[in-house]
Motif scaffolding. Sequence first.
Motif, PDB file in Angstrom:
ATOM      1  N   ASP A 187      26.018  -4.529 158.047  1.00 35.35           N
ATOM      2  CA  ASP A 187      25.721  -4.106 156.683  1.00 35.35           C
ATOM      3  C   ASP A 187      24.200  -4.162 156.496  1.00 35.35           C
ATOM      4  O   ASP A 187      23.510  -4.939 157.157  1.00 35.35           O
ATOM      5  N   GLU A 188      23.681  -3.336 155.621  1.00 33.26           N
ATOM      6  CA  GLU A 188      22.250  -3.258 155.329  1.00 33.26           C
ATOM      7  C   GLU A 188      21.445  -2.840 156.565  1.00 33.26           C
ATOM      8  O   GLU A 188      20.350  -3.337 156.827  1.00 33.26           O
ATOM      9  N   LEU A 189      21.980  -1.891 157.301  1.00 33.89           N
ATOM     10  CA  LEU A 189      21.366  -1.400 158.537  1.00 33.89           C
ATOM     11  C   LEU A 189      19.967  -0.823 158.319  1.00 33.89           C
ATOM     12  O   LEU A 189      19.166  -0.769 159.249  1.00 33.89           O
ATOM     13  N   GLN A 190      19.662  -0.416 157.096  1.00 34.96           N
ATOM     14  CA  GLN A 190      18.348   0.175 156.819  1.00 34.96           C
ATOM     15  C   GLN A 190      17.212  -0.805 157.060  1.00 34.96           C
ATOM     16  O   GLN A 190      16.067  -0.404 157.214  1.00 34.96           O
ATOM     17  N   TYR A 191      17.499  -2.097 157.143  1.00 37.92           N
ATOM     18  CA  TYR A 191      16.458  -3.096 157.383  1.00 37.92           C
ATOM     19  C   TYR A 191      16.154  -3.297 158.864  1.00 37.92           C
ATOM     20  O   TYR A 191      15.220  -4.022 159.196  1.00 37.92           O
ATOM     21  N   VAL A 192      16.943  -2.711 159.753  1.00 35.79           N
ATOM     22  CA  VAL A 192      16.683  -2.828 161.189  1.00 35.79           C
ATOM     23  C   VAL A 192      15.523  -1.894 161.543  1.00 35.79           C
ATOM     24  O   VAL A 192      15.570  -0.701 161.217  1.00 35.79           O
ATOM     25  N   PRO A 193      14.486  -2.417 162.193  1.00 35.81           N
ATOM     26  CA  PRO A 193      13.357  -1.555 162.574  1.00 35.81           C
ATOM     27  C   PRO A 193      13.814  -0.379 163.433  1.00 35.81           C
ATOM     28  O   PRO A 193      14.747  -0.491 164.232  1.00 35.81           O
ATOM     29  N   GLU A 194      13.138   0.749 163.249  1.00 34.03           N
ATOM     30  CA  GLU A 194      13.547   2.006 163.873  1.00 34.03           C
ATOM     31  C   GLU A 194      13.720   1.914 165.387  1.00 34.03           C
ATOM     32  O   GLU A 194      14.713   2.409 165.929  1.00 34.03           O
ATOM     33  N   GLU A 195      12.781   1.277 166.084  1.00 32.94           N
ATOM     34  CA  GLU A 195      12.884   1.211 167.555  1.00 32.94           C
ATOM     35  C   GLU A 195      14.068   0.343 167.988  1.00 32.94           C
ATOM     36  O   GLU A 195      14.707   0.607 169.006  1.00 32.94           O
ATOM     37  N   GLN A 196      14.408  -0.668 167.202  1.00 34.14           N
ATOM     38  CA  GLN A 196      15.562  -1.509 167.522  1.00 34.14           C
ATOM     39  C   GLN A 196      16.865  -0.772 167.211  1.00 34.14           C
ATOM     40  O   GLN A 196      17.842  -0.895 167.949  1.00 34.14           O
ATOM     41  N   LEU A 197      16.871   0.002 166.138  1.00 35.29           N
ATOM     42  CA  LEU A 197      18.044   0.817 165.811  1.00 35.29           C
ATOM     43  C   LEU A 197      18.272   1.858 166.904  1.00 35.29           C
ATOM     44  O   LEU A 197      19.413   2.090 167.321  1.00 35.29           O
ATOM     45  N   ALA A 198      17.196   2.466 167.399  1.00 34.35           N
ATOM     46  CA  ALA A 198      17.308   3.445 168.485  1.00 34.35           C
ATOM     47  C   ALA A 198      17.898   2.790 169.736  1.00 34.35           C
ATOM     48  O   ALA A 198      18.749   3.378 170.419  1.00 34.35           O
ATOM     49  N   ALA A 199      17.491   1.560 170.032  1.00 32.63           N
ATOM     50  CA  ALA A 199      18.026   0.839 171.190  1.00 32.63           C
ATOM     51  C   ALA A 199      19.519   0.556 171.001  1.00 32.63           C
ATOM     52  O   ALA A 199      20.310   0.679 171.946  1.00 32.63           O
ATOM     53  N   LEU A 200      19.925   0.194 169.782  1.00 32.07           N
ATOM     54  CA  LEU A 200      21.338  -0.062 169.494  1.00 32.07           C
ATOM     55  C   LEU A 200      22.160   1.211 169.661  1.00 32.07           C
ATOM     56  O   LEU A 200      23.231   1.192 170.274  1.00 32.07           O
ATOM     57  N   ILE A 201      21.668   2.314 169.130  1.00 37.61           N
ATOM     58  CA  ILE A 201      22.380   3.590 169.248  1.00 37.61           C
ATOM     59  C   ILE A 201      22.540   3.964 170.725  1.00 37.61           C
ATOM     60  O   ILE A 201      23.621   4.365 171.162  1.00 37.61           O
TER      61      ILE A 201
END
Length: 165
Positions: free
Chosen positions: A137-151
Amino acid sequence: MGRAARPSVLYGLRGVGKTVLLTAMRDAAEGEGMAIVAIEAPENRSLPGILVPALRATLLRLDRMKQASEGVRRALRALAGFAKLKVKYDDLEVGLDFDVEPGLADSGDLEADLADLMVAIGEAAREKGSAVVLVIDELQYVPEEQLAALISALHRASQKQLPSQ
């Protein structure tokens, strides 16, 4: 059913019920016997910092299902390697009492290590006849480069048809 799920992102204006729907989806998956990793991404925390404790707890619960398995122990070793090399994230201070498996999720490259970790977790879940569902929840707080790594990591697990999303 032995198939990987496709990741989903719920988005919309504040107050429209995203968290309520996410909770219902989590509860339904849990009711089906899946292992749930439910976290809320606060501001100013790294993805590894919030993932490691939740993944550790989920893997330990998964290991208690039926009989202990090598797959879960390997996933815990992957998590230990992942956490050990992420000390550069100053909010990640988790002690893991598992030996690391050299070369598994320990390169220091977030994208590669997170992919290795998700694959190890998916393999452990498959070995246990279960699935792991990651709910953030509240995924918008994950930094972009970390979100890209998760995806990227979830995509790799999906390509291998592993039961984790």
